[in-house]
Design a protein around this motif. Structure first.
Motif, PDB file in Angstrom:
ATOM      1  N   GLU A  89      -4.888  16.643  -0.318  1.00  0.00           N
ATOM      2  CA  GLU A  89      -4.287  16.265   0.951  1.00  0.00           C
ATOM      3  C   GLU A  89      -3.400  15.001   0.286  1.00  0.00           C
ATOM      4  OE1 GLU A  89      -6.691  17.608   1.008  1.00  0.00           O
ATOM      5  OE2 GLU A  89      -7.586  16.193   2.499  1.00  0.00           O
ATOM      6  N   ASP A  90      -3.947  14.480  -1.163  1.00  0.00           N
ATOM      7  CA  ASP A  90      -3.138  13.498  -1.289  1.00  0.00           C
ATOM      8  C   ASP A  90      -1.994  13.384  -2.226  1.00  0.00           C
ATOM      9  OD1 ASP A  90      -6.689  11.574  -2.293  1.00  0.00           O
ATOM     10  OD2 ASP A  90      -5.576  11.528  -0.303  1.00  0.00           O
ATOM     11  N   THR A  91      -1.683  14.290  -2.217  1.00  0.00           N
ATOM     12  CA  THR A  91      -0.451  14.590  -2.967  1.00  0.00           C
ATOM     13  C   THR A  91       0.636  14.337  -2.019  1.00  0.00           C
ATOM     14  OG1 THR A  91      -1.121  16.721  -3.741  1.00  0.00           O
ATOM     15  CG2 THR A  91       1.269  16.655  -3.931  1.00  0.00           C
ATOM     16  N   ALA A  92       1.839  13.698  -3.078  1.00  0.00           N
ATOM     17  CA  ALA A  92       2.698  13.248  -2.541  1.00  0.00           C
ATOM     18  C   ALA A  92       3.245  12.354  -3.810  1.00  0.00           C
ATOM     19  CB  ALA A  92       2.340  11.825  -1.245  1.00  0.00           C
ATOM     20  N   VAL A  93       5.145  11.433  -2.981  1.00  0.00           N
ATOM     21  CA  VAL A  93       5.380  11.406  -3.876  1.00  0.00           C
ATOM     22  C   VAL A  93       4.142   9.758  -3.989  1.00  0.00           C
ATOM     23  CG1 VAL A  93       7.509   9.588  -4.745  1.00  0.00           C
ATOM     24  CG2 VAL A  93       7.873  11.879  -4.936  1.00  0.00           C
ATOM     25  N   TYR A  94       4.537   8.472  -4.017  1.00  0.00           N
ATOM     26  CA  TYR A  94       3.988   7.196  -4.094  1.00  0.00           C
ATOM     27  C   TYR A  94       4.382   6.449  -4.588  1.00  0.00           C
ATOM     28  CZ  TYR A  94      -0.768   8.958  -2.334  1.00  0.00           C
ATOM     29  OH  TYR A  94      -1.693   9.840  -2.259  1.00  0.00           O
ATOM     30  N   LEU A  95       4.968   5.331  -3.642  1.00  0.00           N
ATOM     31  CA  LEU A  95       6.058   4.116  -3.804  1.00  0.00           C
ATOM     32  C   LEU A  95       5.173   3.232  -3.213  1.00  0.00           C
ATOM     33  CD1 LEU A  95       7.389   6.859  -1.479  1.00  0.00           C
ATOM     34  CD2 LEU A  95       9.256   5.060  -2.233  1.00  0.00           C
ATOM     35  N   CYS A  96       5.750   1.955  -4.214  1.00  0.00           N
ATOM     36  CA  CYS A  96       5.191   0.634  -3.739  1.00  0.00           C
ATOM     37  C   CYS A  96       6.255  -0.707  -2.989  1.00  0.00           C
ATOM     38  CB  CYS A  96       4.889  -0.182  -4.747  1.00  0.00           C
ATOM     39  SG  CYS A  96       4.880  -0.761  -6.872  1.00  0.00           S
ATOM     40  N   ALA A  97       6.440  -1.213  -2.620  1.00  0.00           N
ATOM     41  CA  ALA A  97       6.959  -2.366  -1.701  1.00  0.00           C
ATOM     42  C   ALA A  97       7.002  -2.660  -1.408  1.00  0.00           C
ATOM     43  CB  ALA A  97       7.596  -1.508  -0.782  1.00  0.00           C
ATOM     44  N   ALA A  98       7.346  -4.817  -1.772  1.00  0.00           N
ATOM     45  CA  ALA A  98       7.664  -5.740  -1.018  1.00  0.00           C
ATOM     46  C   ALA A  98       8.002  -6.492   0.339  1.00  0.00           C
ATOM     47  CB  ALA A  98       7.735  -6.597  -1.868  1.00  0.00           C
ATOM     48  N   ALA A  99       7.352  -6.713   0.771  1.00  0.00           N
ATOM     49  CA  ALA A  99       7.799  -7.759   1.996  1.00  0.00           C
ATOM     50  C   ALA A  99       7.705  -9.328   2.135  1.00  0.00           C
ATOM     51  CB  ALA A  99       6.908  -7.215   3.489  1.00  0.00           C
ATOM     52  N   SER A 100       8.645  -9.553   2.643  1.00  0.00           N
ATOM     53  CA  SER A 100       8.671 -10.957   2.792  1.00  0.00           C
ATOM     54  C   SER A 100       8.029 -12.263   3.373  1.00  0.00           C
ATOM     55  CB  SER A 100      10.140 -11.632   2.749  1.00  0.00           C
ATOM     56  OG  SER A 100      11.027 -11.200   1.260  1.00  0.00           O
ATOM     57  N   THR A 101       7.218 -11.269   3.810  1.00  0.00           N
ATOM     58  CA  THR A 101       5.620 -12.241   4.612  1.00  0.00           C
ATOM     59  C   THR A 101       4.251 -12.623   3.653  1.00  0.00           C
ATOM     60  OG1 THR A 101       4.816 -12.307   7.037  1.00  0.00           O
ATOM     61  CG2 THR A 101       4.891  -9.856   5.036  1.00  0.00           C
ATOM     62  N   TYR A 102       3.659 -12.534   4.625  1.00  0.00           N
ATOM     63  CA  TYR A 102       1.550 -13.147   4.111  1.00  0.00           C
ATOM     64  C   TYR A 102       1.518 -12.327   3.692  1.00  0.00           C
ATOM     65  CZ  TYR A 102      -3.070 -13.656   3.767  1.00  0.00           C
ATOM     66  OH  TYR A 102      -4.422 -14.554   3.550  1.00  0.00           O
ATOM     67  N   TYR A 103       1.499 -11.291   5.338  1.00  0.00           N
ATOM     68  CA  TYR A 103       0.801  -9.615   5.411  1.00  0.00           C
ATOM     69  C   TYR A 103       1.522  -9.265   6.048  1.00  0.00           C
ATOM     70  CZ  TYR A 103      -3.108  -7.061   6.364  1.00  0.00           C
ATOM     71  OH  TYR A 103      -4.105  -5.600   6.577  1.00  0.00           O
ATOM     72  N   THR A 104       1.884  -8.230   5.923  1.00  0.00           N
ATOM     73  CA  THR A 104       1.981  -6.665   7.209  1.00  0.00           C
ATOM     74  C   THR A 104       1.359  -5.400   6.274  1.00  0.00           C
ATOM     75  OG1 THR A 104       3.938  -5.734   8.432  1.00  0.00           O
ATOM     76  CG2 THR A 104       4.553  -6.548   5.897  1.00  0.00           C
ATOM     77  N   SER A 105       1.306  -4.380   7.367  1.00  0.00           N
ATOM     78  CA  SER A 105       0.793  -3.104   6.971  1.00  0.00           C
ATOM     79  C   SER A 105       2.077  -2.203   7.393  1.00  0.00           C
ATOM     80  CB  SER A 105      -0.157  -2.380   8.038  1.00  0.00           C
ATOM     81  OG  SER A 105      -0.744  -2.917   8.994  1.00  0.00           O
ATOM     82  N   LYS A 106       3.247  -3.046   8.228  1.00  0.00           N
ATOM     83  CA  LYS A 106       4.342  -2.048   8.465  1.00  0.00           C
ATOM     84  C   LYS A 106       5.496  -2.181   7.763  1.00  0.00           C
ATOM     85  CE  LYS A 106       6.070  -3.744  12.873  1.00  0.00           C
ATOM     86  NZ  LYS A 106       6.582  -4.340  13.940  1.00  0.00           N
ATOM     87  N   THR A 107       6.209  -0.388   7.915  1.00  0.00           N
ATOM     88  CA  THR A 107       6.770   0.100   7.134  1.00  0.00           C
ATOM     89  C   THR A 107       8.144  -0.539   7.249  1.00  0.00           C
ATOM     90  OG1 THR A 107       5.402   2.264   6.714  1.00  0.00           O
ATOM     91  CG2 THR A 107       7.842   1.832   5.887  1.00  0.00           C
ATOM     92  N   SER A 108       8.666  -0.817   8.637  1.00  0.00           N
ATOM     93  CA  SER A 108       9.457  -1.759   8.422  1.00  0.00           C
ATOM     94  C   SER A 108       9.565  -3.328   8.190  1.00  0.00           C
ATOM     95  CB  SER A 108      10.202  -1.090  10.438  1.00  0.00           C
ATOM     96  OG  SER A 108       9.084  -2.277  10.850  1.00  0.00           O
ATOM     97  N   ASP A 109       8.463  -3.260   7.695  1.00  0.00           N
ATOM     98  CA  ASP A 109       8.438  -4.997   7.388  1.00  0.00           C
ATOM     99  C   ASP A 109       9.505  -5.284   5.877  1.00  0.00           C
ATOM    100  OD1 ASP A 109       6.017  -6.299   9.439  1.00  0.00           O
ATOM    101  OD2 ASP A 109       7.786  -6.153  10.061  1.00  0.00           O
ATOM    102  N   TYR A 110       9.076  -3.898   4.704  1.00  0.00           N
ATOM    103  CA  TYR A 110       8.640  -4.211   3.962  1.00  0.00           C
ATOM    104  C   TYR A 110      10.584  -3.630   3.705  1.00  0.00           C
ATOM    105  CZ  TYR A 110       4.166  -3.738   3.219  1.00  0.00           C
ATOM    106  OH  TYR A 110       3.202  -4.347   3.093  1.00  0.00           O
ATOM    107  N   ALA A 111      11.507  -4.851   3.070  1.00  0.00           N
ATOM    108  CA  ALA A 111      12.911  -3.974   2.495  1.00  0.00           C
ATOM    109  C   ALA A 111      12.515  -4.267   0.536  1.00  0.00           C
ATOM    110  CB  ALA A 111      13.157  -6.275   2.327  1.00  0.00           C
ATOM    111  N   TYR A 112      11.881  -4.629  -0.061  1.00  0.00           N
ATOM    112  CA  TYR A 112      11.728  -3.696  -1.512  1.00  0.00           C
ATOM    113  C   TYR A 112      11.692  -2.373  -1.736  1.00  0.00           C
ATOM    114  CZ  TYR A 112      14.151  -8.172  -0.926  1.00  0.00           C
ATOM    115  OH  TYR A 112      14.859  -9.184  -0.833  1.00  0.00           O
ATOM    116  N   TRP A 113      11.861  -1.388  -2.409  1.00  0.00           N
ATOM    117  CA  TRP A 113      11.212  -0.810  -2.744  1.00  0.00           C
ATOM    118  C   TRP A 113      11.189   0.340  -4.308  1.00  0.00           C
ATOM    119  CZ3 TRP A 113       8.003   2.062   1.069  1.00  0.00           C
ATOM    120  CH2 TRP A 113       8.087   1.564   2.478  1.00  0.00           C
ATOM    121  N   GLY A 114      10.271   0.278  -4.908  1.00  0.00           N
ATOM    122  CA  GLY A 114      10.543   1.732  -6.121  1.00  0.00           C
ATOM    123  C   GLY A 114      10.994   2.746  -5.991  1.00  0.00           C
ATOM    124  N   GLN A 115      11.441   3.548  -7.062  1.00  0.00           N
ATOM    125  CA  GLN A 115      11.652   4.823  -7.113  1.00  0.00           C
ATOM    126  C   GLN A 115      10.638   5.606  -6.360  1.00  0.00           C
ATOM    127  OE1 GLN A 115      15.148   5.168  -7.600  1.00  0.00           O
ATOM    128  NE2 GLN A 115      15.169   3.995  -6.611  1.00  0.00           N
TER     129      GLN A 115
END
Length: 123
Positions: A89-115
């Motif tokens: 069940e861990d099978t998926a495409v895994y993406l990393c992302a960066a957010a311009s803030t100290y710390y967040t786990s909210k997907t909507s806060d992340y502006a920069y994404w890898g492929q």
């Protein structure tokens, strides 16, 4: 602008391990919250783990707690996701992302994404 490139995905048997890497260019990651996300076919993207600037705070989705570890090396401008005891069940495409803030786990806060990098766990 931050450019992110993931690597380390692949095919592994259940119970195995993989280490994903996310290399950044363009800007230093030292002032970004970093997150790993995954998206399986037909499912919404979900946060797997997140880490604050100085790695003082971390977040893990419940199903990966105790199995996955997020870490960062700001000197290398790289973020990692160590994945142990992998399950189908861990099978998926895994993406990393960066957010311009100290710390967040909210997907909507992340502006920069890898492929993304594909992780497939066979039973």
């Amino acid at each position: 602008q931050v450019q992110l490139v993931e690597s380390g995905g692949g095919l592994v048997q259940a119970g195995g391990s993989l280490r994903l890497s996310c290399a950044a260019s363009g800007r230093s990651l030292s002032t970004y919250s970093m997150g790993w996300f995954r998206q399986a076919p037909g499912k919404e993207r979900e946060v797997v783990a997140a880490v604050s600037w100085g790695a003082g705070r971390t977040y893990y989705e419940d199903s990966v707690k105790g199995r996955f570890t997020i870490s960062r090396d700001n000197a290398r401008n790289t973020v990692y996701l160590q994945m142990n005891s992998l399950r189908p069940e861990d099978t998926a495409v895994y993406l990393c992302a960066a957010a311009s803030t100290y710390y967040t786990s909210k997907t909507s806060d992340y502006a920069y994404w890898g492929q993304g990098t594909q992780v497939t766990v066979s039973s």
